[in-house]
Scaffold this active site. Structure first.
Site, PDB file in Angstrom:
ATOM      1  N   ALA A  69       0.766  -1.257  -0.072  1.00 53.26           N
ATOM      2  CA  ALA A  69       0.012   0.060  -0.094  1.00 53.26           C
ATOM      3  C   ALA A  69       0.712   1.056   0.076  1.00 53.26           C
ATOM      4  O   ALA A  69       2.069   1.394   0.437  1.00 53.26           O
ATOM      5  CB  ALA A  69      -0.993  -0.059   1.205  1.00 53.26           C
ATOM      6  N   ALA A 116       1.669   2.790  -2.599  1.00 52.62           N
ATOM      7  CA  ALA A 116       2.286   3.081  -4.054  1.00 52.62           C
ATOM      8  C   ALA A 116       1.138   3.754  -4.957  1.00 52.62           C
ATOM      9  O   ALA A 116       1.296   4.716  -5.791  1.00 52.62           O
ATOM     10  CB  ALA A 116       2.940   1.592  -4.794  1.00 52.62           C
ATOM     11  N   ASN A 162       3.371  11.798   4.296  1.00 52.58           N
ATOM     12  CA  ASN A 162       2.167  12.085   3.349  1.00 52.58           C
ATOM     13  C   ASN A 162       0.914  12.386   4.148  1.00 52.58           C
ATOM     14  O   ASN A 162       0.333  13.215   3.715  1.00 52.58           O
ATOM     15  CB  ASN A 162       1.855  11.167   2.222  1.00 52.58           C
ATOM     16  CG  ASN A 162       2.954  10.437   1.236  1.00 52.58           C
ATOM     17  OD1 ASN A 162       3.788  11.538   1.018  1.00 52.58           O
ATOM     18  ND2 ASN A 162       3.148   9.535   0.983  1.00 52.58           N
ATOM     19  N   SER A 195       0.464   3.972  10.423  1.00 51.73           N
ATOM     20  CA  SER A 195       1.325   4.999   9.752  1.00 51.73           C
ATOM     21  C   SER A 195       1.453   5.978  10.822  1.00 51.73           C
ATOM     22  O   SER A 195       0.688   6.365  11.782  1.00 51.73           O
ATOM     23  CB  SER A 195       0.254   5.843   8.837  1.00 51.73           C
ATOM     24  OG  SER A 195       0.767   6.964   8.290  1.00 51.73           O
ATOM     25  N   LYS A 250      -2.225  -3.936   9.589  1.00 50.28           N
ATOM     26  CA  LYS A 250      -1.001  -3.491   9.337  1.00 50.28           C
ATOM     27  C   LYS A 250      -0.252  -2.882  10.723  1.00 50.28           C
ATOM     28  O   LYS A 250      -0.719  -1.946  10.950  1.00 50.28           O
ATOM     29  CB  LYS A 250      -0.815  -2.401   8.097  1.00 50.28           C
ATOM     30  CG  LYS A 250       0.542  -2.322   7.927  1.00 50.28           C
ATOM     31  CD  LYS A 250       0.469  -1.814   6.281  1.00 50.28           C
ATOM     32  CE  LYS A 250       2.031  -1.667   5.865  1.00 50.28           C
ATOM     33  NZ  LYS A 250       1.979  -1.167   4.500  1.00 50.28           N
ATOM     34  N   GLY A 270      12.312   1.475   2.900  1.00 52.51           N
ATOM     35  CA  GLY A 270      13.522   0.890   2.289  1.00 52.51           C
ATOM     36  C   GLY A 270      14.347   0.159   2.985  1.00 52.51           C
ATOM     37  O   GLY A 270      14.225  -0.297   3.983  1.00 52.51           O
TER      38      GLY A 270
END
Length: 340
Positions: free
Chosen positions: A65, A67, A116, A178, A220, A271
């Site tokens: 999620a 992308a 974001n 998040s 998540k 990453g």
């Protein structure tokens, strides 16, 4: 072979501008003729089928999620060979997210920082795109809460999105991890998590009757847990018989990138710098869950070796996103060929 050259062009742009351009290009690649050409060019094999959460996946490699937040490029991403694509995070109402700039590369570490803030066009827009998609894999829908919704009423937003998405999703992910929505991570702990998951499971049971089908729901989680918190989360997931857990979201830690350019930017780090941390969370989760709840591994996957490490640690499916930015669609092909 071409991707290093393409990456130079991409990295000449601001990260969010590069992302938006990629989404536009991949949206165009949804055209049936272009889609066939892209599939032929990338030549990704179908991979190894795997059944997880009661769903048959054509291969265990998925797009994480974040992308494709609005489902604008499902078929374009699908041409890369993914077994599943998770769209979102989506909220009940459209929202702009946090102020720009809000995405930053840490190139020397192959990391990305984002703050974001769940920028998206709302759940109705996303569902329409999911309905139109021709992708032959599984589509997961990742749901969250609007920033304006108080945390204590957060479950209302999740139930709203669940109602809207249920009939069109292969599975649904509840994103409570998040770091970029104030207070959101509070929902991972104690009574707040208990109450949220109880409401979600009750609604899932109701919707399963309404639509005469069972759509699995995963949660998540963040990588920034204490040992005690992780044990508690695992216990709560097990008690509520959740269908899956995604480990992990981005980290607020900067231990692996200290002193590097953009390392001090506020937000979640993804990453390569997240690689070992997320794998360790998977390992500990597996020890606690003992195979009762399947784990979807995400965080820093950039090659076959560290993908295998997550499988060995206990993940049954894998998701990539940042690795795709740094290594291109060839990464998907390599993983699909290697991971069983």
């Amino acid at each position: 072979m071409l991707y290093p050259l393409i990456r130079k062009g991409i990295f000449a742009l601001e990260p969010e501008n590069a992302h938006d351009l990629a989404i536009k290009m991949l949206h165009l690649a949804g055209n049936p003729i272009l889609n066939k050409l892209l599939k032929a060019l990338l030549a990704c094999p179908s991979g190894n089928e795997k059944t997880v959460m009661g769903i048959k996946f054509k291969n265990p490699i998925g797009l994480a999620a974040g992308a494709d937040k609005n489902g604008d490029a499902i078929d374009g991403f699908g041409a890369m060979g993914f077994g599943f694509i998770e769209v979102g995070t989506v909220t009940p109402l459209a929202q702009d997210g946090n102020a720009k700039p809000r995405q930053f590369r840490i190139v020397e570490a192959e990391g990305i920082v984002n703050r974001n803030g769940f920028n998206n066009y709302g759940v109705d827009y996303l569902v329409e795109n999911v309905k139109k998609a021709k992708f032959d894999g599984v589509i997961g829908i990742n749901i969250g809460k609007n920033k304006v919704t108080p945390v204590e009423r957060g479950k209302d937003d999740y139930i709203f999105c669940l109602n809207k998405a249920y009939n069109y999703a292969g599975y649904i992910t509840v994103n409570i991890s998040s770091p970029n929505t104030p207070g959101l991570r509070q929902l991972q702990y104690g009574d707040a998590l208990d109450d949220l998951l109880k409401s979600i499971k009750e609604r899932q049971a109701y919707l399963a009757q309404v639509y005469n089908k069972y759509v699995p729901i995963a949660v998540k989680i963040a990588p920034d847990q204490t040992e005690e918190e992780l044990v508690q989360i695992a216990d709560t997931l097990r008690r509520h018989k959740m269908d899956g857990v995604i480990a992990t979201n981005t980290t607020i830690s900067r231990d692996t990138v200290a002193g590097m350019k953009n390392a001090d930017q506020t937000g979640g780090l993804s990453g390569k710098p997240l690689q070992h941390k997320s794998t360790e969370i998977i390992r500990r989760l597996q020890q606690e869950l003992k195979g009762e709840i399947p784990i979807i591994g995400s965080g820093g996957i950039d090659g076959v070796q560290n993908a295998q490490e997550k499988i060995v640690a206990g993940a049954e499916l894998l998701q990539v996103y940042s690795g795709l930015i740094y290594h291109g669609p060839g990464l998907v092909k390599a993983l699909v060929e290697a991971i069983r």
